[in-house]
Scaffold this motif. Structure first.
Motif, PDB file in Angstrom:
ATOM      1  N   LEU A   1      -4.163  11.292   4.038  1.00  0.00           N
ATOM      2  CA  LEU A   1      -2.811  11.051   3.530  1.00  0.00           C
ATOM      3  C   LEU A   1      -2.053  10.081   4.439  1.00  0.00           C
ATOM      4  N   ASP A   2      -2.258  10.213   5.758  1.00  0.00           N
ATOM      5  CA  ASP A   2      -1.637   9.273   6.703  1.00  0.00           C
ATOM      6  C   ASP A   2      -2.094   7.848   6.410  1.00  0.00           C
ATOM      7  N   ALA A   3      -3.391   7.689   6.186  1.00  0.00           N
ATOM      8  CA  ALA A   3      -3.942   6.352   5.909  1.00  0.00           C
ATOM      9  C   ALA A   3      -3.380   5.798   4.608  1.00  0.00           C
ATOM     10  N   MET A   4      -3.247   6.659   3.594  1.00  0.00           N
ATOM     11  CA  MET A   4      -2.653   6.218   2.326  1.00  0.00           C
ATOM     12  C   MET A   4      -1.223   5.733   2.553  1.00  0.00           C
ATOM     13  N   GLU A   5      -0.466   6.512   3.317  1.00  0.00           N
ATOM     14  CA  GLU A   5       0.939   6.176   3.535  1.00  0.00           C
ATOM     15  C   GLU A   5       1.075   4.874   4.314  1.00  0.00           C
ATOM     16  N   ARG A   6       0.229   4.680   5.321  1.00  0.00           N
ATOM     17  CA  ARG A   6       0.280   3.439   6.101  1.00  0.00           C
ATOM     18  C   ARG A   6      -0.070   2.220   5.257  1.00  0.00           C
ATOM     19  N   GLY A   7      -1.076   2.364   4.405  1.00  0.00           N
ATOM     20  CA  GLY A   7      -1.536   1.221   3.617  1.00  0.00           C
ATOM     21  C   GLY A   7      -0.659   0.917   2.422  1.00  0.00           C
ATOM     22  N   GLY A   8       0.022   1.934   1.894  1.00  0.00           N
ATOM     23  CA  GLY A   8       0.856   1.724   0.718  1.00  0.00           C
ATOM     24  C   GLY A   8       0.039   1.659  -0.558  1.00  0.00           C
ATOM     25  N   GLY A   9       0.728   1.818  -1.677  1.00  0.00           N
ATOM     26  CA  GLY A   9       0.054   1.799  -2.972  1.00  0.00           C
ATOM     27  C   GLY A   9       0.103   0.422  -3.599  1.00  0.00           C
ATOM     28  N   PRO A  10      -0.638   0.229  -4.691  1.00  0.00           N
ATOM     29  CA  PRO A  10      -1.482   1.229  -5.351  1.00  0.00           C
ATOM     30  C   PRO A  10      -2.826   1.394  -4.641  1.00  0.00           C
ATOM     31  N   VAL A  11      -3.448   2.558  -4.864  1.00  0.00           N
ATOM     32  CA  VAL A  11      -4.778   2.839  -4.315  1.00  0.00           C
ATOM     33  C   VAL A  11      -5.614   3.533  -5.385  1.00  0.00           C
ATOM     34  N   ASP A  12      -6.919   3.514  -5.170  1.00  0.00           N
ATOM     35  CA  ASP A  12      -7.815   4.311  -5.998  1.00  0.00           C
ATOM     36  C   ASP A  12      -7.957   5.663  -5.319  1.00  0.00           C
TER      37      ASP A  12
END
Length: 386
Positions: free
Chosen positions: A119-130
């Motif tokens: 979740l930390d990595a998702m938040e750092r990278g920002g959306g959209p993501v798969d």
């Protein structure tokens, strides 16, 4: 005589094929290879077949219900799904003590750490993501690594093979190469655990009478059983919640519902949707004579939508008491790793919803690519943003 329907209605990705609802609890079925057997859709009869040892799970005795693939070979060494007693009993006894509720609960803290990291990595990278690639797939992969004792230095390459094995765009050659690499790696891991045991399941099993070949087979079986299923439950479950905003809001507001919600999602989605058994002798079932050698297909997804068991079964209701669902199967072949899967889902769903309160699909729902025609239903990709 009916054929097994596999096409889902357009715009209803979470519902079983509509034709299943029109069938009686048990009916004659024509198989893709021409075999004439049976189809069970009723919940009570599904449980009865799955628990009756007069029905065999051996692959070589049954006819595959989803496609004409010719004569099926016997189960590979270590594949508990395709075995009957007493062979199945021997493996199951050795493994059951390794999958207790207590031992799986001890993995909860590690599941929370792994989930938070992603979740930390998702938040750092920002959306959209798969969400499949960044969340649903790596969490169960890393938890299986924890269970089997895969060294940290090997986990990145291991996960790379896992992604190649289940990716929507992977060629057949790439998938076979990934499968071979994982199989070879598990063999090497077994040798390493024999030489230098650590605190993990494979090391524990080296103290049993299992041979290296059997240990490698069991390791490969656990990987196959625990990766694809949980990954698709996390992804498809998130998709279902996003398409039912009232239920999502209820779960987000009351995390105490999580345990109940997971069971309802398991029932509602039933991703391991179809099973089969072969009659070892003549068996009477609900007034019908199943003759020795005939295959009985169990539509688990239809059984979990049986209104005789679950009122208003096509409604996702996270407050429902979904006790008795067949999402993990039933009988001696009930999923060995079900407690680990529950731990992962009970941690991952509320953590994702809490971290991203505005989580939403990044594409129209009808553009989400679904995994049709496979033994495990789900999504290939789930583009989301927030």
């Amino acid at each position: 005589m009916v054929k097994l329907p596999t096409e889902r209605s357009a715009g209803c990705p979470f519902d079983p094929p509509a034709e299943l609802r029109g069938f009686p609890p048990i009916t004659r079925m024509s198989y893709p290879d021409g075999h004439e057997g049976w189809l069970v859709t009723g919940h009570a009869l599904a449980r009865a077949v799955l628990a009756d040892r007069r029905f065999s799970s051996r692959y070589e005795l049954m006819h595959y219900p989803l496609a004409d693939i010719g004569e099926m070979p016997p189960a590979p060494v270590g594949d508990l799904t395709g075995m009957d007693a007493p062979e199945h009993t021997r493996y199951r006894k050795l493994l059951t003590g390794k999958f207790t509720v207590r031992r799986m609960n001890l993995l909860t803290e590690r599941a929370e750490q792994i989930t938070a990291e992603h979740l930390d990595a998702m938040e750092r990278g920002g959306g959209p993501v798969d969400l499949v690639q960044v969340f649903a797939q790596p969490i169960p992969a890393l938890m299986i690594c924890e269970l089997l004792g895969v060294p940290y230095a090997d986990r990145e390459s291991f996960h790379r093979h896992v992604k190649a094995l289940s990716g929507a765009d992977a060629t057949q050659e790439e998938q076979f190469a990934a499968y071979t690499a994982i199989r070879d790696y598990v063999r090497e891991l077994v040798e390493a655990k024999r030489a230098q045991p650590t605190d993990d399941l494979l090391s524990d099993l080296t103290t049993t009478d299992l041979t290296d070949e059997e240990l490698a087979g069991v390791g490969g079986f656990l990987l196959g059983a625990g990766l694809d299923t949980t990954a698709n439950m996390l992804a498809l479950g998130t998709f279902a919640l996003l398409r039912h905003p009232d239920q999502l809001a209820m779960l987000r507001a009351d995390p105490g519902l999580t345990e109940q919600a997971v069971e309802e999602l398991l029932r509602y989605l039933t991703i391991a949707h179809t099973g089969a058994r072969s009659a070892l002798e003549d068996v009477e079932l609900d007034g019908h004579l199943i003759r020795a050698g005939e295959t009985v297909t169990v539509s688990i997804q239809a059984a979990d939508r049986d209104p005789a068991k679950f009122p208003d079964p096509d409604r996702l209701d996270l407050r429902r008491q979904a006790t008795g669902h067949l999402g993990f199967g039933h009988g001696i072949h009930q999923c060995l790793g079900q407690q680990l899967a529950r731990v992962e889902m009970r941690v991952a769903f509320p953590a994702l919803l809490s971290r991203f309160p505005t989580l939403r699909l990044a594409v129209p729902a009808e553009e989400v690519p679904m995994r049709h025609g496979l033994d495990v239903y789900g999504v290939y990709r789930l583009p989301v943003t927030w």
